[in-house]
Design a protein around this motif. Structure first.
Motif, PDB file in Angstrom:
ATOM      1  N   PRO A 327       0.618  -1.975  -0.581  1.00 22.47           N
ATOM      2  CA  PRO A 327       0.596  -2.692   0.697  1.00 22.47           C
ATOM      3  C   PRO A 327       1.738  -2.242   1.604  1.00 22.47           C
ATOM      4  O   PRO A 327       2.602  -1.453   1.200  1.00 22.47           O
ATOM      5  N   ASP A 328       1.758  -2.753   2.826  1.00 23.26           N
ATOM      6  CA  ASP A 328       2.924  -2.551   3.675  1.00 23.26           C
ATOM      7  C   ASP A 328       3.672  -3.875   3.793  1.00 23.26           C
ATOM      8  O   ASP A 328       3.253  -4.895   3.233  1.00 23.26           O
ATOM      9  N   LYS A 329       4.759  -3.860   4.528  1.00 25.16           N
ATOM     10  CA  LYS A 329       5.645  -5.029   4.546  1.00 25.16           C
ATOM     11  C   LYS A 329       4.987  -6.259   5.165  1.00 25.16           C
ATOM     12  O   LYS A 329       5.388  -7.389   4.886  1.00 25.16           O
ATOM     13  N   ASP A 330       3.996  -6.038   6.019  1.00 18.28           N
ATOM     14  CA  ASP A 330       3.383  -7.161   6.724  1.00 18.28           C
ATOM     15  C   ASP A 330       2.196  -7.764   5.978  1.00 18.28           C
ATOM     16  O   ASP A 330       1.954  -8.970   6.068  1.00 18.28           O
ATOM     17  N   ASN A 331       1.460  -6.933   5.248  1.00 23.08           N
ATOM     18  CA  ASN A 331       0.234  -7.467   4.637  1.00 23.08           C
ATOM     19  C   ASN A 331       0.350  -7.708   3.136  1.00 23.08           C
ATOM     20  O   ASN A 331      -0.616  -8.111   2.499  1.00 23.08           O
ATOM     21  N   TYR A 332       1.541  -7.456   2.549  1.00 27.87           N
ATOM     22  CA  TYR A 332       1.610  -7.570   1.093  1.00 27.87           C
ATOM     23  C   TYR A 332       1.341  -8.979   0.569  1.00 27.87           C
ATOM     24  O   TYR A 332       0.709  -9.123  -0.493  1.00 27.87           O
ATOM     25  N   PRO A 333       1.750 -10.060   1.263  1.00 30.13           N
ATOM     26  CA  PRO A 333       1.415 -11.382   0.707  1.00 30.13           C
ATOM     27  C   PRO A 333      -0.097 -11.605   0.608  1.00 30.13           C
ATOM     28  O   PRO A 333      -0.594 -12.108  -0.411  1.00 30.13           O
ATOM     29  N   ALA A 334      -0.821 -11.201   1.648  1.00 30.37           N
ATOM     30  CA  ALA A 334      -2.275 -11.396   1.638  1.00 30.37           C
ATOM     31  C   ALA A 334      -2.939 -10.517   0.581  1.00 30.37           C
ATOM     32  O   ALA A 334      -3.808 -10.980  -0.178  1.00 30.37           O
ATOM     33  N   LEU A 335      -2.529  -9.238   0.515  1.00 31.71           N
ATOM     34  CA  LEU A 335      -3.141  -8.332  -0.462  1.00 31.71           C
ATOM     35  C   LEU A 335      -2.800  -8.736  -1.895  1.00 31.71           C
ATOM     36  O   LEU A 335      -3.621  -8.584  -2.806  1.00 31.71           O
ATOM     37  N   LEU A 336      -1.592  -9.259  -2.085  1.00 31.96           N
ATOM     38  CA  LEU A 336      -1.218  -9.713  -3.424  1.00 31.96           C
ATOM     39  C   LEU A 336      -2.074 -10.895  -3.866  1.00 31.96           C
ATOM     40  O   LEU A 336      -2.483 -10.974  -5.031  1.00 31.96           O
ATOM     41  N   ASN A 337      -2.342 -11.806  -2.956  1.00 32.94           N
ATOM     42  CA  ASN A 337      -3.202 -12.940  -3.309  1.00 32.94           C
ATOM     43  C   ASN A 337      -4.612 -12.471  -3.644  1.00 32.94           C
ATOM     44  O   ASN A 337      -5.240 -12.967  -4.591  1.00 32.94           O
ATOM     45  N   GLN A 338      -5.108 -11.496  -2.871  1.00 36.99           N
ATOM     46  CA  GLN A 338      -6.427 -10.942  -3.174  1.00 36.99           C
ATOM     47  C   GLN A 338      -6.419 -10.226  -4.524  1.00 36.99           C
ATOM     48  O   GLN A 338      -7.384 -10.308  -5.297  1.00 36.99           O
ATOM     49  N   CYS A 339      -5.321  -9.531  -4.794  1.00 39.96           N
ATOM     50  CA  CYS A 339      -5.194  -8.825  -6.073  1.00 39.96           C
ATOM     51  C   CYS A 339      -5.162  -9.821  -7.232  1.00 39.96           C
ATOM     52  O   CYS A 339      -5.788  -9.597  -8.274  1.00 39.96           O
ATOM     53  N   LEU A 340      -4.439 -10.926  -7.054  1.00 33.77           N
ATOM     54  CA  LEU A 340      -4.392 -11.950  -8.097  1.00 33.77           C
ATOM     55  C   LEU A 340      -5.785 -12.516  -8.357  1.00 33.77           C
ATOM     56  O   LEU A 340      -6.194 -12.683  -9.520  1.00 33.77           O
ATOM     57  N   ASN A 341      -6.519 -12.804  -7.290  1.00 33.39           N
ATOM     58  CA  ASN A 341      -7.887 -13.303  -7.460  1.00 33.39           C
ATOM     59  C   ASN A 341      -8.748 -12.288  -8.207  1.00 33.39           C
ATOM     60  O   ASN A 341      -9.559 -12.655  -9.074  1.00 33.39           O
ATOM     61  N   ASN A 342      -8.559 -11.017  -7.871  1.00 36.47           N
ATOM     62  CA  ASN A 342      -9.321  -9.960  -8.539  1.00 36.47           C
ATOM     63  C   ASN A 342      -8.947  -9.867 -10.017  1.00 36.47           C
ATOM     64  O   ASN A 342      -9.818  -9.745 -10.893  1.00 36.47           O
TER      65      ASN A 342
END
Length: 425
Positions: A327-342
């Protein structure tokens, strides 16, 4: 009266002697029991209670054939400090490292269920050969691996290519170089992951190019070569005292590997069979090694369901689902949550363990990168039934802009950024 007193004194003296004698016998028996079953201390082949230069000398003499056994019945077991079932030069190196204080425990003492905090270090030998230096946060020059270890990294990932060029950044990673780097890491107590690309250079979602020497093989020949090559590398690793804890059969195989034959969108069955060839070869050398199928974009649940539904329906064999996330510095929280769900979906849907094989973020956003690492580790640890095995940072030792890559954890002055602090938590 005097004679009576003397008799009493004699009787009392005899009783005292009997009690002393019984206590002595009891002490001897207790000593015998404890001596017969001493607590095993790895590296302590003479059962002195510590690992020292005498143990080092005894094991060296054993390897040279000067002695055929150790002073204690458990000596051979104590000497096998890397747990590969044999006593060899790697055990000698590990004991030396332990005595010098380079490592604090032997590989055999590292629980298999310990969470892996890892780094892909495949560029490191070429960086060192090119004159790159590494300094700890106090400015002292050190071995890069020791610096990583001091930050809590306990595992390394090493890619391997079939017939690579000698290009500084896009070549090397040959079998012999893979073995050399793995031995070096093992001697420092790191756990090992081997990443088979099945190519002469980079394999990733955009390209899965066959090795040049394999281009004219039919599919049966390709399957045989996949097995034979994997078996050969694994056997050479084992012969050098390396039993990888994890092996990737393919790298970021979002659409299969060894294109066009193994392209998943064209023929998922072919890809599954190639995965099985790699899996069978790994298990033939070491059944305990866990085999990973690795896909990028760990946030993309649709991609992962398509891939692993397809592999499972075609009989693919694997132990672990691997993911990448950049991810980049701005979207990592959102992508991390999606990754956790995955990740949770993969555990629930397939009952598989999860390994985050690659992560990275821009080096100049070190604070955000540190927070990302901490969050990634915590989320992976949160998976049910300890299904989250670990998190690996890709080439953290790379200097900014090296080969166009800017997602390492090092500054251009040779010191690590605070991003690496994320592994200390």
């Amino acid at each position: 009266m005097k004679g009576s007193k003397n008799k009493k004194l004699i009787v009392i003296s005899l009783l005292i002697l009997i009690l002393v004698f019984e206590n002595l016998i009891l002490h001897i028996n207790n000593y015998t029991v404890s001596a017969a079953a001493p607590q095993l201390l790895y590296g302590d082949v003479d059962v002195s209670g510590e690992v020292n230069s005498l143990d080092y000398a005894l094991i060296k003499s054993y390897l040279l054939g000067n002695i055929t056994d150790f002073p204690d019945v458990n000596g051979k077991k104590a000497a096998d400090v890397n747990g590969d079932g044999s006593i060899d030069s790697l055990d000698i190196s590990l004991i030396k490292s332990f005595i010098l204080g380079i490592i604090e425990r032997f590989p055999i003492e590292t629980p298999a269920n310990t969470f892996a905090k890892g780094a892909d270090i495949s560029w490191l030998p070429q960086m060192e050969a090119s004159g790159y230096k590494f300094y700890n946060n106090k400015g002292l020059q050190q071995d890069c691996l020791q610096i990583l270890k001091d930050y809590g990294v306990n595992s390394v990932r090493i890619r391997t290519w079939v017939n690579p060029s000698t290009d500084k950044w896009n070549g090397h990673c040959s079998t012999n170089e893979t073995i050399a780097l793995a031995k070096r890491a093992k001697n420092l107590g790191f756990r090992i992951m081997i990443d088979f690309h099945y190519s002469d250079s980079w394999a990733d979602p955009g390209k899965q190019t066959k090795p040049a020497a394999w281009l004219n093989l039919d599919f049966n020949g390709l399957m045989k070569m996949t097995y034979d090559y994997t078996y050969d590398v694994m056997t050479k690793l084992r012969n050098n005292g390396i039993l990888p804890e994890w092996v990737q059969v393919g790298n970021e195989t979002n659409n299969g590997m060894l294109w066009e034959d193994g392209k998943a969108s064209n023929n998922m069955k072919n890809f599954a069979w190639l995965v099985n060839c790699g899996y069978d070869a790994v298990k033939a050398v070491n059944p305990k090694t866990k085999v990973i199928v690795h896909i990028s974009n760990g946030f993309n649940n649709t991609l992962f369901r398509w891939m692993f539904d397809g592999l499972n329906s075609n009989g693919a064999k694997y132990d672990v689902i691997g993911m990448s996330l950049y991810p980049d510095k701005d979207n990592y929280p959102a992508l991390l949550n999606q990754c956790l769900n995955n990740m949770n979906d993969m555990v629930s849907r397939y009952n598989k363990e999860i390994m985050i094989c690659e992560i990275g973020m821009q080096y100049n956003y070190a604070s955000e990168s540190k927070a990302f690492i901490i969050d990634m580790v915590n989320k992976t640890k949160s998976l049910p039934n300890n299904k989250g095995l670990g998190v690996f940072y890709w080439e953290p030792e790379s200097y900014p802009g090296m080969n166009g890559y800017n997602k390492g954890c090092w500054n251009s002055d040779g010191k690590p950024t605070i991003a690496l602090d994320g592994f200390l938590n």
